[in-house]
Design a protein around this motif. Sequence first.
Motif, mmCIF file in Angstrom:
data_model
loop_
_atom_site.group_PDB
_atom_site.id
_atom_site.type_symbol
_atom_site.label_atom_id
_atom_site.label_comp_id
_atom_site.label_asym_id
_atom_site.label_seq_id
_atom_site.Cartn_x
_atom_site.Cartn_y
_atom_site.Cartn_z
ATOM 1 N N LYS A 99 80.423 32.277 33.285
ATOM 2 C CA LYS A 99 81.023 31.630 32.331
ATOM 3 C C LYS A 99 82.038 30.730 33.092
ATOM 4 C CE LYS A 99 83.427 33.000 28.713
ATOM 5 N NZ LYS A 99 84.347 33.950 27.843
ATOM 6 N N GLU A 100 82.456 30.876 34.230
ATOM 7 C CA GLU A 100 83.330 30.249 35.047
ATOM 8 C C GLU A 100 82.455 29.036 35.757
ATOM 9 O OE1 GLU A 100 84.827 32.502 38.347
ATOM 10 O OE2 GLU A 100 85.846 33.847 36.925
ATOM 11 N N MET A 101 81.341 29.442 36.092
ATOM 12 C CA MET A 101 80.560 28.290 36.744
ATOM 13 C C MET A 101 80.019 27.421 35.751
ATOM 14 S SD MET A 101 77.962 30.515 39.270
ATOM 15 C CE MET A 101 77.251 29.124 40.033
ATOM 16 N N ALA A 102 79.742 27.572 34.499
ATOM 17 C CA ALA A 102 78.783 27.021 33.490
ATOM 18 C C ALA A 102 79.206 25.705 33.206
ATOM 19 C CB ALA A 102 79.233 27.819 32.030
ATOM 20 N N ILE A 258 64.578 26.335 36.348
ATOM 21 C CA ILE A 258 64.433 25.945 37.955
ATOM 22 C C ILE A 258 65.685 25.283 38.275
ATOM 23 C CG2 ILE A 258 63.168 24.160 39.147
ATOM 24 C CD1 ILE A 258 60.645 24.831 37.452
ATOM 25 N N THR A 259 66.502 24.264 37.561
ATOM 26 C CA THR A 259 67.601 23.433 38.302
ATOM 27 C C THR A 259 68.806 24.197 38.025
ATOM 28 O OG1 THR A 259 67.741 22.759 35.971
ATOM 29 C CG2 THR A 259 66.296 21.352 37.273
ATOM 30 N N GLY A 260 68.927 25.508 37.670
ATOM 31 C CA GLY A 260 70.090 26.117 37.919
ATOM 32 C C GLY A 260 70.433 26.450 39.342
ATOM 33 N N PHE A 261 71.605 26.671 39.502
ATOM 34 C CA PHE A 261 72.180 27.150 40.931
ATOM 35 C C PHE A 261 71.587 26.543 42.152
ATOM 36 C CE2 PHE A 261 71.433 30.486 37.762
ATOM 37 C CZ PHE A 261 72.666 30.855 37.617
ATOM 38 N N GLY A 262 71.994 25.157 42.147
ATOM 39 C CA GLY A 262 71.951 24.204 43.407
ATOM 40 C C GLY A 262 70.286 23.624 43.750
ATOM 41 N N ARG A 263 69.513 23.445 42.853
ATOM 42 C CA ARG A 263 68.134 22.891 43.151
ATOM 43 C C ARG A 263 68.630 21.422 43.222
ATOM 44 N NH1 ARG A 263 64.597 23.694 46.043
ATOM 45 N NH2 ARG A 263 64.529 25.882 45.615
ATOM 46 N N LEU A 264 69.442 20.893 42.203
ATOM 47 C CA LEU A 264 69.708 19.498 42.528
ATOM 48 C C LEU A 264 70.986 19.062 43.460
ATOM 49 C CD1 LEU A 264 69.117 18.220 38.784
ATOM 50 C CD2 LEU A 264 67.392 18.740 40.640
ATOM 51 N N GLY A 265 71.382 20.220 44.012
ATOM 52 C CA GLY A 265 72.665 19.972 44.868
ATOM 53 C C GLY A 265 74.076 20.117 43.950
ATOM 54 N N THR A 266 73.885 20.384 42.893
ATOM 55 C CA THR A 266 75.174 21.012 41.885
ATOM 56 C C THR A 266 74.768 22.143 41.413
ATOM 57 O OG1 THR A 266 74.036 19.536 40.161
ATOM 58 C CG2 THR A 266 75.989 18.545 41.426
ATOM 59 N N ALA A 267 75.781 23.028 40.912
ATOM 60 C CA ALA A 267 75.549 24.359 40.357
ATOM 61 C C ALA A 267 74.329 24.083 39.302
ATOM 62 C CB ALA A 267 76.856 24.938 39.769
ATOM 63 N N PHE A 268 74.548 23.277 38.538
ATOM 64 C CA PHE A 268 73.575 22.925 37.500
ATOM 65 C C PHE A 268 73.051 21.655 37.377
ATOM 66 C CE2 PHE A 268 75.792 26.847 36.117
ATOM 67 C CZ PHE A 268 74.866 27.905 35.921
ATOM 68 N N GLY A 269 71.883 21.434 36.917
ATOM 69 C CA GLY A 269 71.228 20.136 36.772
ATOM 70 C C GLY A 269 71.767 19.407 35.927
ATOM 71 N N CYS A 270 72.404 19.947 34.649
ATOM 72 C CA CYS A 270 73.341 18.941 33.890
ATOM 73 C C CYS A 270 74.487 18.498 34.406
ATOM 74 C CB CYS A 270 73.754 20.128 32.499
ATOM 75 S SG CYS A 270 72.476 20.662 31.459
ATOM 76 N N ILE A 338 77.339 34.662 47.686
ATOM 77 C CA ILE A 338 76.607 34.082 49.023
ATOM 78 C C ILE A 338 76.489 32.315 48.872
ATOM 79 C CG2 ILE A 338 74.540 33.626 50.339
ATOM 80 C CD1 ILE A 338 73.799 36.767 49.906
ATOM 81 N N TYR A 339 76.327 32.005 47.380
ATOM 82 C CA TYR A 339 76.149 30.490 47.184
ATOM 83 C C TYR A 339 77.273 30.063 47.357
ATOM 84 C CZ TYR A 339 71.583 31.010 44.683
ATOM 85 O OH TYR A 339 70.243 31.245 44.440
ATOM 86 N N ARG A 340 78.465 30.612 46.996
ATOM 87 C CA ARG A 340 79.827 30.228 47.037
ATOM 88 C C ARG A 340 80.390 30.117 48.707
ATOM 89 N NH1 ARG A 340 81.138 32.748 42.692
ATOM 90 N NH2 ARG A 340 81.876 34.761 44.029
ATOM 91 N N ARG A 341 80.260 31.566 49.213
ATOM 92 C CA ARG A 341 80.802 31.624 50.578
ATOM 93 C C ARG A 341 80.107 30.771 51.542
ATOM 94 N NH1 ARG A 341 78.605 36.802 52.740
ATOM 95 N NH2 ARG A 341 76.861 35.441 53.341
ATOM 96 N N ASP A 342 78.681 30.564 51.482
ATOM 97 C CA ASP A 342 77.939 29.739 52.370
ATOM 98 C C ASP A 342 77.547 28.366 52.134
ATOM 99 O OD1 ASP A 342 77.997 32.120 53.618
ATOM 100 O OD2 ASP A 342 75.891 32.797 53.578
ATOM 101 N N ARG A 343 78.449 27.952 51.003
ATOM 102 C CA ARG A 343 78.415 26.455 50.465
ATOM 103 C C ARG A 343 76.916 26.110 50.385
ATOM 104 N NH1 ARG A 343 83.390 24.631 49.948
ATOM 105 N NH2 ARG A 343 82.754 22.175 50.172
ATOM 106 N N ILE A 344 75.953 26.848 49.630
ATOM 107 C CA ILE A 344 74.734 26.790 49.619
ATOM 108 C C ILE A 344 74.326 25.407 48.890
ATOM 109 C CG2 ILE A 344 72.500 27.469 48.719
ATOM 110 C CD1 ILE A 344 73.532 29.151 51.246
ATOM 111 N N PHE A 345 75.095 25.187 47.669
ATOM 112 C CA PHE A 345 74.793 23.904 46.852
ATOM 113 C C PHE A 345 75.107 23.027 47.713
ATOM 114 C CE2 PHE A 345 75.879 26.863 43.174
ATOM 115 C CZ PHE A 345 74.815 27.552 43.358
ATOM 116 N N GLU A 346 76.262 22.737 48.387
ATOM 117 C CA GLU A 346 76.985 21.533 48.977
ATOM 118 C C GLU A 346 75.764 21.301 50.155
ATOM 119 O OE1 GLU A 346 78.465 24.168 48.250
ATOM 120 O OE2 GLU A 346 80.439 23.768 47.521
ATOM 121 N N ASP A 347 75.206 22.310 50.774
ATOM 122 C CA ASP A 347 74.559 22.144 51.874
ATOM 123 C C ASP A 347 73.111 21.682 51.311
ATOM 124 O OD1 ASP A 347 74.071 22.566 54.996
ATOM 125 O OD2 ASP A 347 72.774 24.104 54.178
ATOM 126 N N ALA A 348 72.622 22.054 50.125
ATOM 127 C CA ALA A 348 71.369 21.557 49.608
ATOM 128 C C ALA A 348 71.704 19.919 49.166
ATOM 129 C CB ALA A 348 71.150 22.292 48.186
#
Length: 460
Positions: A99-102, A258-270, A338-348
Amino acid sequence: MLSNLAARDVETLIHPYTQLASFRETGPLVIERGEGVWVYDTEGKPYIEGLAGLWCTALGYSNRELVEAAREQMMTLPFTHLFTGRSHDPAIELAEKLKEMAPMPVSKIFFCSSGSEANDTQVKLVWYMNNALGRRGKKKIIARLRGYHGVTVASASLTGLPANHADFDLPIAHILHTSCPHFYRFGRDGETEEEFSSRMAAELEDQILREGPDTVAAFIAEPVMGAGGAIMPPEGYFEKIQAVLDRYDILFIADEVITGFGRLGTAFGCEKLAIRPDTLSFAKAVTSAYLPLGGVMIPERMYQAMLDESRKIGTFGHGFTYSGHPVAAAVALKTLEIYRRDRIFEDAERKAPRFQRRLSALADHPIVGEARGLGLIGGLEIVANKSSKAQFDPKKGVAAKAVGFAQAEGLILRALMDDRIAICPPLVITDEEIDEAFDRLGRALDRTAEWVSQEGLAAA
Ligand SMILES: Cc1ncc(COP(=O)(O)O)c(C=O)c1O
């Protein structure tokens, strides 16, 4: 000659999305283990997993923290459920985190185990909500040709691909399809991308008016089309579509499987594409695919309608044994940490320009018509003639051949319909591995071009 394991496979398994007849000759590629973005077959040959499994292993293979999260939860409480008001800590905590990430305000989370179940749930909830609101005629859901939403009866109906309907007696009633917004293939001569998007939105509006706005409940779309061809939305598309939906009180269901959780470089594609969805489906990368988990994000308006309906009927009659499975939920919690801690979306997001540069460069290849992507996903289309965009005879399976050459080069990709090829590696791919993957893909395309000329293949 098939190996012992391969021969046993052919005699025992039905493989999803496989040409069952030719498979009897070719047999399977048996994968034994993985590490990072690499997987190894039973002969020990390494491959870059260029499709992250099935667009899902975002953190790559052999992540010990995810394994440990599963082990710990299994030792504590391997199973309990959410039926009849039962609950458990991992499901509650995961719902709070989601809910926080949505990308939009969310009231409640409904859990299931796959993208198909999530989209089937969407269909049922839209119908349930409109019955609760006394809008019993507002039931149609518009999906898009080439959209991919799964394979269960309702979700396969939403899917806009011929193979998912032919001889399965689908789609079911109330499901309609609108045009596929693929500018490269369907844009008209002289039409700009913006104009094409306006035409797509106008077609949707005409369709809604033809059907009667009081009969259309929802529209479903993937921010970036995946299995239908790895097709990027044209300029301005979603803004124009959203305006049409708003005019007729039609819900926007975002399929972010597919686009949820960093695929486009943001948490969600929206977020990347400025879509304002009403509800959202997720699965795949929520656990980095280490365990099956999916779900639906439910807005307050829908929840209130569900409450009313439940007051009337009693039990909310929907749910799966594994809705919110505690081990899957524990793995999802660790994945999100891990996504948050390792800044996976920002890295993508940081790696995306390199990935997209290497992808676009392939557009110069003699047999590539389009090479276009967003974030860490891309699609390319093989054509027989670059200027006329004419395709090869689909029976020749040119993209499948290219994917075979890529496999020989040690790169796993997927061929999609109309000679399209998707690339969508784990988000943890390094800069060097991006270069390595595209070097291999380039060699595979060269070998394909050679094969095409040896075979004397020309435009269909
Ligand atoms: C956008 C999208 N929606 C739904 C699904 C169906 O998910 P599953 O295969 O987990 O049922 C997929 C699977 O690839 C997908 O890409």
